[in-house]
Design an enzyme around this catalytic site. Structure first.
Site, short mmCIF file in Angstrom:
data_model
loop_
_atom_site.label_atom_id
_atom_site.label_comp_id
_atom_site.label_asym_id
_atom_site.label_seq_id
_atom_site.Cartn_x
_atom_site.Cartn_y
_atom_site.Cartn_z
N GLU A 1 49.47 34.41 64.92
CA GLU A 1 49.42 35.03 66.24
C GLU A 1 50.55 34.60 67.18
O GLU A 1 50.29 34.11 68.29
CB GLU A 1 48.06 34.76 66.89
N GLU B 1 41.77 38.47 60.54
CA GLU B 1 40.67 37.94 61.35
C GLU B 1 39.86 39.09 61.94
O GLU B 1 40.43 40.10 62.39
CB GLU B 1 41.20 37.05 62.51
#
Length: 775
Positions: free
Chosen positions: A531, A635
């Site tokens: 991320e 995720e």
């Protein structure tokens, strides 16, 4: 004619005696020379006498009276040859000294007179011959003993190798104290295999797999074994004392609650208490070099030695230690009957990934393990692993985190994940698994050992691995799960370039280590950085860094899939980027609760959004005409609120209840704050987290059914890409983020590949009374 005179003084008698003596002397000299040549180890068995010339042969026929008495004491090679010829002509056998029948003119009487002398000389020669034979037999006996000893040493080495293989099959099997026999994985340690890389220094002094060393000397081996026997005798006495001390120490530790300085519940989350470390029994602490005692290389200093190879080693591959590893591994296992064994290739893009994350383990996240943070007050400012490390200090930090590493993930974790039907596992870790830098408070490198053990447990249950660098130097997003909440220092700010290069260096070490043969079949996905917040970073700088990182990793021989985060730019904005780069996959993380427009959707609409919206995004991203190409979803969760404690940050609230106050948090801003409740009822009735944070046993049947359908809808959607990884396997209290707890409470399918509902089926209505929109 009368017989010749027998007068002892007659010239004829003297001549006969002289000729007999000469024959005996020449025979003895010649045979003694032959025995010396035969007994000599340098003698050639095929050696022949030199041929004699015509002149020499004619000379041998001359009357023997032409030779003087001194001829027998100083004979040349030519004379010896002549005597050989003469003796054979006279009927003497060179080997036995026996004379053939001769002509009547031989003087029998003269021979009888010298028989006694000849017998005495023969006896002496026989004694000398026997002495030489004894010496020869002794030499042969010694050689045979040396050969037997060498064979026994080789057999012992082979037996030790077999015991090493047994250690892998039963990691709790006793390890032997053989520092020089340790064979750990890695190309730098696999001289006996076909794999060898010119990139790395090879240890020429390491013992090979067959047990041989660089010095084959038997004498040295014997001395070493003798020293080892004496060391073992001394160590045996020491071990008796050590075992008693360990038993007393374990008892005291148990009575005192585990011996940790932290009151964290994570130290006993598995309910098994401190590890027994029984595989240290029988291992001598004297086998640990003095310089290594008390360091992370010293097994006696490890909190948990379960399933580790506790034989000391300081060997490295790519600058990373191979500590704790056994020398063998087995890739015959498979996660379930629907997927190939590890040794067989996974068809990515055709076979969907169904994976699970191990979050909050090697990279601490407050909402996953809130007990590590809840004991502190707001004024303490403990909000991430950085501030937790600073507050605990080095000693307490190690105690706290080792207990957490040991208990949070065990072999049973992988057995349970396999039983749930998973075939991949994503393991997040932070850069301090490899190193730390000046000013860093993190616990350095201890987590490396636990990462290596987790990989071996995953292998045992056939689970392929996605390695995920979750925290990069400087923090790639400023969020707590990067390790340091606040400003972004990765590719940004004063040290941005330095931190970017540090991350490349870390990937260089990791990719060298994980391109060893033992990891080829199991480390099939490799994440660059989790991320990266590209909405706050320079896009071109990130893309240049990404290309350099890929070049470094692939340049070290890694041929698996490299995972890059989408950076929150939107999947459609990746179209055309990194075109032509092979084996790269885009990773998107999909949640409905961190977006103000999605969290307020009604339950029915959230499932429709998963089936329609995320399916559409997956299809567009997979098409290179509209998106990047290969895409996975690393995720997601079934949570429909952001109510979990510390989910958004330590010490602040949530969107659902309108308590998300970001102003006073590190890196906070007014734009990040949500001070108006964001549930579907617009706070009428009042939005409440009570039910979402309640015990799952109190969930209504309608809510349980909805949670199950919502999870299966996302699984369906993400399999339009290359697959997915659920976040996460377990939490301390956030049920809607814990696959383990959800499975136990019937709100997840029993097997991820055997689902009861999909997006193509009709979605049943959910009644307001059984599934309120406000909780």
């Amino acid at each position: 004619m009368p017989p010749p005179s027998r007068d002892p003084e007659s010239p004829a008698r003297r001549e006969r005696r002289r000729r007999a003596r000469q024959r005996i002397d020449s025979e003895g000299h010649h045979r003694s020379r032959r025995r010396d040549e035969e007994d000599s180890p340098q003698a050639s068995p095929s050696k022949e006498r030199p041929k004699r010339s015509r002149k020499e042969r004619s000379t041998s026929r001359r009357p023997e009276s032409n030779y003087s008495k001194s001829a027998s004491t100083a004979l040349s090679s030519a004379q010896l040859a002549q005597l050989d010829q003469l003796n054979r002509k006279l009927g003497w056998n060179e080997n036995a000294g026996m004379r053939r029948p001769q002509a009547a003119d031989d003087d029998e009487e003269t021979r009888a007179e010298y028989d006694d002398d000849r017998e005495r000389e023969q006896e002496e020669r026989e004694k000398e011959r026997e002495r030489r034979r004894q010496e020869h037999r002794e030499r042969k006996r010694r050689r045979r003993e040396e050969e037997k000893a060498a064979a026994a040493a080789a057999a012992g080495a082979r037996q030790e190798d077999e015991e090493d293989e047994e250690e892998y099959d039963n990691p709790k099997h006793k390890r032997y104290r053989r520092q020089e026999r340790r064979v750990a994985s890695g190309q730098a340690l696999e001289r006996g295999s076909h794999y060898q890389s010119e990139k790395h220094t090879i240890r020429d002094d390491a013992r090979r797999r067959d047990g041989s060393s660089s010095d084959p000397s038997y004498d040295e081996e014997a001395r070493r074994r003798k020293r080892k026997r004496w060391i073992c005798i001394g160590a045996g006495v020491f071990l008796v004392v050590l075992i008693v001390a360990i038993a007393v120490g374990v008892t005291v530790s148990k009575n005192s609650g585990g011996g940790g300085d932290s009151s964290s519940d994570t130290s006993s989350s598995s309910g098994s208490g401190p590890p027994s470390n029984s595989n240290l029994n029988g291992v001598s602490q004297s086998s640990i070099p003095a310089a290594a005692k008390g360091t992370y290389l010293d097994p006696f200093d490890w909190y948990d030695t379960t399933d580790f190879n506790v034989t000391y080693t300081d060997a490295k591959v790519g600058g990373l230690y191979v500590m704790g590893l056994n020398s063998t591994w087995n890739d015959d296992t498979k996660a379930n009957d629907n997927v190939p064994a590890l040794k067989d290739k996974w068809q990515y893009g055709t076979m969907p990934i169904r994976g699970i994350n191990i979050g909050g383990w090697l990279s601490i996240e407050p909402f996953i393990t809130p007990s590590l943070f809840s004991e502190y007050s707001t004024s303490d400012g403990v909000v991430d692993e950085w501030t937790l490390s600073e507050t605990l200090g080095s000693t307490n930090l190690r105690t706290t985190l080792e207990q957490h590493y040991s208990s949070w993930v065990q072999e049973s974790t992988f057995a349970e994940m396999q039983a749930a039907g998973f075939d991949h596992v994503r393991i997040p870790f932070s850069y301090w698994v490899v190193t730390t830098y000046e000013g860093d408070p993190y616990l350095p490198m201890v987590s490396w050992r636990y990462l290596l053990r987790a990989i071996e447990w995953a292998r045992k249950y056939g689970l392929r691995i996605n390695l995920d660098l979750h925290g990069a130097p400087g923090s790639q997003n400023g969020w707590n799960h990067s390790g340091h909440q606040g400003d972004i220092g990765w590719l940004n700010g004063t040290d941005g370039t330095t931190n970017g290069q540090r991350t490349i260096d870390i990937h260089n070490q990791l990719s060298i280590f994980f391109t060893q043969p033992r990891y080829k079949n199991i480390i099939t996905l490799y994440g660059l950085v989790n991320e990266p917040r590209m909405t706050s970073l320079d896009k071109q700088t990130v893309m240049t860094w990404t290309q350099n990182a890929i070049t470094t990793i692939q340049g070290n021989g890694y041929d698996g899939l490299i995972i890059i985060g989408d950076g929150f730019m939107g999947l459609d904005n990746w179209q055309g980027l990194l075109s032509g780069v092979q084996n790269v996959v885009l990773d998107a993380h999909q949640y409905v609760i961190f977006n103000n427009d999605q969290i307020v959707l009604h339950h029915h609409d959230k499932i429709n959004f998963a089936c329609a919206g995320w399916t559409s995004q997956a299809k567009l991203s997979m098409n290179t005409n509209t998106g990047f190409g290969p895409t996975i979803f690393g995720e997601w969760s079934q949570a429909d609120t952001d109510c979990a404690q510390y989910l958004n940050n330590v010490g602040i609230g949530c969107r659902w209840e309108g308590t998300l106050n970001m102003i006073d948090t590190p890196g906070g801003s007014t734009s990040g704050s949500v001070l108006t409740p964001m549930c579907p009822t617009d706070n009428n009735p009042r939005c409440s987290c009570d039910s979402a944070n309640g015990d799952p046993s109190s969930y209504s049947d309608g809510y349980k059914q909805w949670l199950l359908y919502f999870a299966q809808a996302q699984m369906d959607s993400f399999e339009y890409g290359w697959g997915w990884f659920y976040w996460t396997w377990q939490t301390e209290s956030a049920t809607q983020w814990s696959y383990k707890d959800a499975l136990a409470n019937g709100i997840m399918p029993g097997k991820v590949y055997d689902r009861s509902w999909g997006c193509n089926a009709t979605l049943p209505p959910f009644g307001d009374s059984d599934l309120p929109e406000y909780y």
